[in-house]
Design a protein around this motif. Sequence first.
Motif, PDB file in Angstrom:
ATOM      1  N   ALA A   1      44.108  37.835  42.921  1.00 54.94           N
ATOM      2  CA  ALA A   1      43.698  37.138  41.681  1.00 54.94           C
ATOM      3  C   ALA A   1      44.591  35.919  41.511  1.00 54.94           C
ATOM      4  CB  ALA A   1      43.789  38.074  40.477  1.00 54.94           C
ATOM      5  N   LYS A   2      44.801  35.519  40.260  1.00 54.44           N
ATOM      6  CA  LYS A   2      45.668  34.391  39.897  1.00 54.44           C
ATOM      7  C   LYS A   2      45.357  33.125  40.690  1.00 54.44           C
ATOM      8  CE  LYS A   2      49.671  37.044  38.316  1.00 54.44           C
ATOM      9  NZ  LYS A   2      50.106  36.686  36.995  1.00 54.44           N
ATOM     10  N   GLY A   3      46.235  32.779  41.654  1.00 51.56           N
ATOM     11  CA  GLY A   3      46.111  31.503  42.346  1.00 51.56           C
ATOM     12  C   GLY A   3      44.816  31.310  43.118  1.00 51.56           C
TER      13      GLY A   3
ATOM     14  N   ALA B   1      46.887  47.188  49.013  1.00 54.66           N
ATOM     15  CA  ALA B   1      47.849  46.077  48.987  1.00 54.66           C
ATOM     16  C   ALA B   1      47.500  45.177  47.806  1.00 54.66           C
ATOM     17  CB  ALA B   1      47.784  45.292  50.287  1.00 54.66           C
ATOM     18  N   ASP B   2      48.426  45.073  46.860  1.00 58.83           N
ATOM     19  CA  ASP B   2      48.232  44.178  45.714  1.00 58.83           C
ATOM     20  C   ASP B   2      48.769  42.801  46.124  1.00 58.83           C
ATOM     21  OD1 ASP B   2      48.540  42.660  43.417  1.00 58.83           O
ATOM     22  OD2 ASP B   2      49.137  44.337  42.160  1.00 58.83           O
ATOM     23  N   GLU B   3      47.817  41.893  46.412  1.00 54.43           N
ATOM     24  CA  GLU B   3      48.197  40.554  46.890  1.00 54.43           C
ATOM     25  C   GLU B   3      48.055  39.511  45.783  1.00 54.43           C
ATOM     26  OE1 GLU B   3      49.181  39.393  50.063  1.00 54.43           O
ATOM     27  OE2 GLU B   3      49.546  41.467  50.625  1.00 54.43           O
ATOM     28  N   VAL B   4      48.071  39.970  44.547  1.00 58.81           N
ATOM     29  CA  VAL B   4      47.846  39.054  43.419  1.00 58.81           C
ATOM     30  C   VAL B   4      48.873  37.908  43.418  1.00 58.81           C
ATOM     31  CG1 VAL B   4      47.902  38.906  40.888  1.00 58.81           C
ATOM     32  CG2 VAL B   4      46.605  40.722  41.997  1.00 58.81           C
ATOM     33  N   GLN B   5      50.103  38.199  43.824  1.00 58.86           N
ATOM     34  CA  GLN B   5      51.107  37.120  43.869  1.00 58.86           C
ATOM     35  C   GLN B   5      51.412  36.673  45.294  1.00 58.86           C
ATOM     36  OE1 GLN B   5      54.475  37.016  41.375  1.00 58.86           O
ATOM     37  NE2 GLN B   5      53.527  38.088  39.684  1.00 58.86           N
ATOM     38  N   ALA B   6      51.545  37.612  46.217  1.00 58.37           N
ATOM     39  CA  ALA B   6      52.056  37.249  47.553  1.00 58.37           C
ATOM     40  C   ALA B   6      50.967  36.727  48.492  1.00 58.37           C
ATOM     41  CB  ALA B   6      52.760  38.447  48.190  1.00 58.37           C
TER      42      ALA B   6
ATOM     43  N   ALA C   1      57.325  48.016  40.006  1.00 57.48           N
ATOM     44  CA  ALA C   1      56.104  47.293  40.381  1.00 57.48           C
ATOM     45  C   ALA C   1      55.391  46.795  39.124  1.00 57.48           C
ATOM     46  CB  ALA C   1      55.176  48.224  41.139  1.00 57.48           C
ATOM     47  N   TYR C   2      54.510  45.818  39.299  1.00 57.44           N
ATOM     48  CA  TYR C   2      53.595  45.420  38.218  1.00 57.44           C
ATOM     49  C   TYR C   2      52.192  45.321  38.807  1.00 57.44           C
ATOM     50  CZ  TYR C   2      51.366  43.211  34.274  1.00 57.44           C
ATOM     51  OH  TYR C   2      50.520  42.959  33.206  1.00 57.44           O
ATOM     52  N   HIS C   3      51.231  46.017  38.160  1.00 58.75           N
ATOM     53  CA  HIS C   3      49.873  45.970  38.695  1.00 58.75           C
ATOM     54  C   HIS C   3      48.801  45.626  37.666  1.00 58.75           C
ATOM     55  CE1 HIS C   3      51.210  47.298  42.589  1.00 58.75           C
ATOM     56  NE2 HIS C   3      51.795  48.362  42.073  1.00 58.75           N
ATOM     57  N   GLY C   4      49.180  45.466  36.400  1.00 53.48           N
ATOM     58  CA  GLY C   4      48.146  45.068  35.450  1.00 53.48           C
ATOM     59  C   GLY C   4      48.338  45.653  34.073  1.00 53.48           C
TER      60      GLY C   4
ATOM     61  N   SER D   1      51.015  49.007  46.391  1.00 53.96           N
ATOM     62  CA  SER D   1      52.264  48.225  46.262  1.00 53.96           C
ATOM     63  C   SER D   1      52.007  46.751  46.532  1.00 53.96           C
ATOM     64  CB  SER D   1      53.333  48.734  47.228  1.00 53.96           C
ATOM     65  OG  SER D   1      53.136  48.163  48.505  1.00 53.96           O
ATOM     66  N   GLU D   2      52.921  45.950  46.009  1.00 54.69           N
ATOM     67  CA  GLU D   2      52.958  44.532  46.356  1.00 54.69           C
ATOM     68  C   GLU D   2      53.767  44.415  47.653  1.00 54.69           C
ATOM     69  OE1 GLU D   2      54.363  42.560  42.371  1.00 54.69           O
ATOM     70  OE2 GLU D   2      54.645  44.709  42.284  1.00 54.69           O
ATOM     71  N   ALA D   3      53.582  43.338  48.395  1.00 48.87           N
ATOM     72  CA  ALA D   3      54.409  43.112  49.587  1.00 48.87           C
ATOM     73  C   ALA D   3      55.771  42.567  49.169  1.00 48.87           C
ATOM     74  CB  ALA D   3      53.716  42.144  50.538  1.00 48.87           C
TER      75      ALA D   3
ATOM     76  N   SER E   1      40.037  39.288  36.879  1.00 43.74           N
ATOM     77  CA  SER E   1      41.502  39.254  36.799  1.00 43.74           C
ATOM     78  C   SER E   1      42.113  40.199  37.819  1.00 43.74           C
ATOM     79  CB  SER E   1      41.952  39.693  35.402  1.00 43.74           C
ATOM     80  OG  SER E   1      41.661  41.068  35.243  1.00 43.74           O
ATOM     81  N   GLY E   2      43.429  40.113  37.930  1.00 50.42           N
ATOM     82  CA  GLY E   2      44.161  41.008  38.821  1.00 50.42           C
ATOM     83  C   GLY E   2      44.125  42.433  38.317  1.00 50.42           C
ATOM     84  N   THR E   3      44.205  42.597  37.007  1.00 52.09           N
ATOM     85  CA  THR E   3      44.144  43.939  36.419  1.00 52.09           C
ATOM     86  C   THR E   3      42.836  44.617  36.806  1.00 52.09           C
ATOM     87  OG1 THR E   3      45.476  43.267  34.527  1.00 52.09           O
ATOM     88  CG2 THR E   3      44.089  45.212  34.228  1.00 52.09           C
ATOM     89  N   GLU E   4      41.736  43.911  36.585  1.00 52.13           N
ATOM     90  CA  GLU E   4      40.425  44.493  36.921  1.00 52.13           C
ATOM     91  C   GLU E   4      40.339  44.835  38.398  1.00 52.13           C
ATOM     92  OE1 GLU E   4      36.924  42.268  36.134  1.00 52.13           O
ATOM     93  OE2 GLU E   4      37.113  42.433  33.979  1.00 52.13           O
ATOM     94  N   ALA E   5      40.902  43.971  39.229  1.00 50.15           N
ATOM     95  CA  ALA E   5      40.844  44.206  40.674  1.00 50.15           C
ATOM     96  C   ALA E   5      41.592  45.493  41.027  1.00 50.15           C
ATOM     97  CB  ALA E   5      41.439  43.014  41.440  1.00 50.15           C
ATOM     98  N   ASN E   6      42.785  45.675  40.452  1.00 53.25           N
ATOM     99  CA  ASN E   6      43.554  46.886  40.747  1.00 53.25           C
ATOM    100  C   ASN E   6      42.931  48.132  40.131  1.00 53.25           C
ATOM    101  OD1 ASN E   6      45.498  45.797  42.439  1.00 53.25           O
ATOM    102  ND2 ASN E   6      46.780  45.128  40.731  1.00 53.25           N
ATOM    103  N   GLU E   7      42.366  47.987  38.923  1.00 57.54           N
ATOM    104  CA  GLU E   7      41.674  49.130  38.311  1.00 57.54           C
ATOM    105  C   GLU E   7      40.538  49.596  39.228  1.00 57.54           C
ATOM    106  OE1 GLU E   7      42.043  50.836  35.269  1.00 57.54           O
ATOM    107  OE2 GLU E   7      43.894  49.747  34.858  1.00 57.54           O
TER     108      GLU E   7
HETATM  109  N1  PMP Z   1      49.274  42.475  40.190  1.00 59.64           N
HETATM  110  C1  PMP Z   1      50.355  41.712  40.233  1.00 59.64           C
HETATM  111  C2  PMP Z   1      51.255  41.793  41.421  1.00 59.64           C
HETATM  112  C3  PMP Z   1      50.634  40.805  39.211  1.00 59.64           C
HETATM  113  O1  PMP Z   1      51.720  40.042  39.274  1.00 59.64           O
HETATM  114  C4  PMP Z   1      49.746  40.725  38.124  1.00 59.64           C
HETATM  115  C5  PMP Z   1      49.986  39.758  36.971  1.00 59.64           C
HETATM  116  N2  PMP Z   1      51.294  39.431  36.727  1.00 59.64           N
HETATM  117  C6  PMP Z   1      48.623  41.559  38.100  1.00 59.64           C
HETATM  118  C7  PMP Z   1      48.410  42.415  39.157  1.00 59.64           C
HETATM  119  C8  PMP Z   1      47.657  41.513  36.962  1.00 59.64           C
HETATM  120  O2  PMP Z   1      46.916  40.328  37.006  1.00 59.64           O
HETATM  121  P1  PMP Z   1      46.207  39.749  35.692  1.00 59.64           P
HETATM  122  O3  PMP Z   1      47.270  39.328  34.748  1.00 59.64           O
HETATM  123  O4  PMP Z   1      45.336  38.634  36.219  1.00 59.64           O
HETATM  124  O5  PMP Z   1      45.381  40.851  35.140  1.00 59.64           O
END
Ligand code: PMP
Length: 478
Positions: free
Chosen positions: A321-323, A291-296, A191-194, A258-260, A164-170
Amino acid sequence: MLRIVSRGRKVQRCCWSEQRRWLSQPGVAQKQGNDVVLGVPRLPSFDYSPPPYNGPAADEILMKRKKFLSPSMFYFYQKPLNLVHGKMQYLYDDKGRRYLDAFGGIATVSCGHCHPEVVEAIVEQTKRLQHSTILYLNPAITDFAEALASRMPGDLKVVFFTNSGTEANELAIMMARLYTGCQDIISLRNAYHGNAGATMGATAQCNWKFNVVQTGVHHAMNPDPYRGVFGSDGEKYAKDVEDLIQFGTSGNVAAFISEAIQGVGGIVELAPDYLPAVYKSIKKAGGLCIADEVQAGFSRTGSHFWGFENHGVIPDIVTMAKGIGNGIPLGAVVTTPDIAEVLTRHNYFNTFGGNPVCTAAGHAVLRVVEREGLQANAHTVGSYLKHRLIALKDKHQIIGDVRGRGLMLGVELVTDREEKTPARVEIVHVMEQMKDLGVLIGKGGLYGNVFRITPPLCFSKDDADFLVDVMDYVMSKM
Ligand code: PMP
């Protein structure tokens, strides 16, 4: 010039191209004398019928969800939808009704719901072997890692897979702390990172209650061009990071994350020149830039494959992550061999992160994005959609701001443009009505007053027209 009449309500001038577009949609608009009379916008045609649904009704599912699932889970709409089928950019409910999915692109799918090539890759790999990522060799894992690394600039060549994105950022935050021997992390407000310890600390969204306090995490002023005190002057906001380093830490930091473009935060594009200035300060303080590229990431911004490339910076660690799995649980951290080396001291492993089935899916997504030219599509359709949304802003006072890039767009609703008063109640009404007309759109932002438009990357111009026409129609009736 003709007049355009929306169901007897708002009347405005209609230019020639707009008039032609309306009249080209049979049943949607009719010419009556000097007026173009608009009816209800219709979904673009799509030659597909979902299989019949024989499962339980929405009420029964809702009842079970309330009884057996987390009480903190929330859902969209007064009566939540029971979505049972998806095909490309469309979703179907239990009654077979089709909706345009203008949000699911980041939540799950990048190249389209149930894309046949991705489905086939998952099924084929599942039939052959599903196992953990560690202990044995498997070509699906290394092939995708190689393909991903080839999409990265500079020395970003080592891939760690997660679920997941959370695990990636952790993992990224932990690596930065181990590499630098420092604890301090700087992240941005809004910001949102997990949703685990370190990432909830780095997430600074108190309004949505996503934040939990973590020592060593500092939240910098958000370089938000619309609401921020310095407008679009990125360098002025960057000074706040310098101050945090100087007065809030020992002078050294582990990382800046940060996210872009802030996604959950309401599609906030970081002010120009901000990231280059901050990256410079962080490097000077011995820290790493994440760089948190989970969305961008993965083509969404259209002009570039990665969001950070829009800012002309190269991070030390990139998370995604995600997409990237088109709905399959998959995340990744990509960094340099030098930084990756720190984990050899701690015997890090992840049982399922990047297992053969998930990486087969990820690789298929990458192939589809490239072969179908989805980055170019995000650019073309996204620019067109943004252009139409900006035109809509001229028409409806409730639209305070239109922003974003490619197919990552935001529309912020306000009840007063001068005061920028968040239109919290109104947005819920518009969103509900848009759903009734067949458009599923996202919502976010610190005040919950921003429409988030992040559809699958196969979104077409016709879809974009339909979305804007529906938004226009609903707002005209308010
Ligand atoms: N980073 C960003 C920018 C996100 O938008 C999200 C989820 N909304 C996450 C990390 C966390 O991803 P996940 O829900 O897959 O753990």
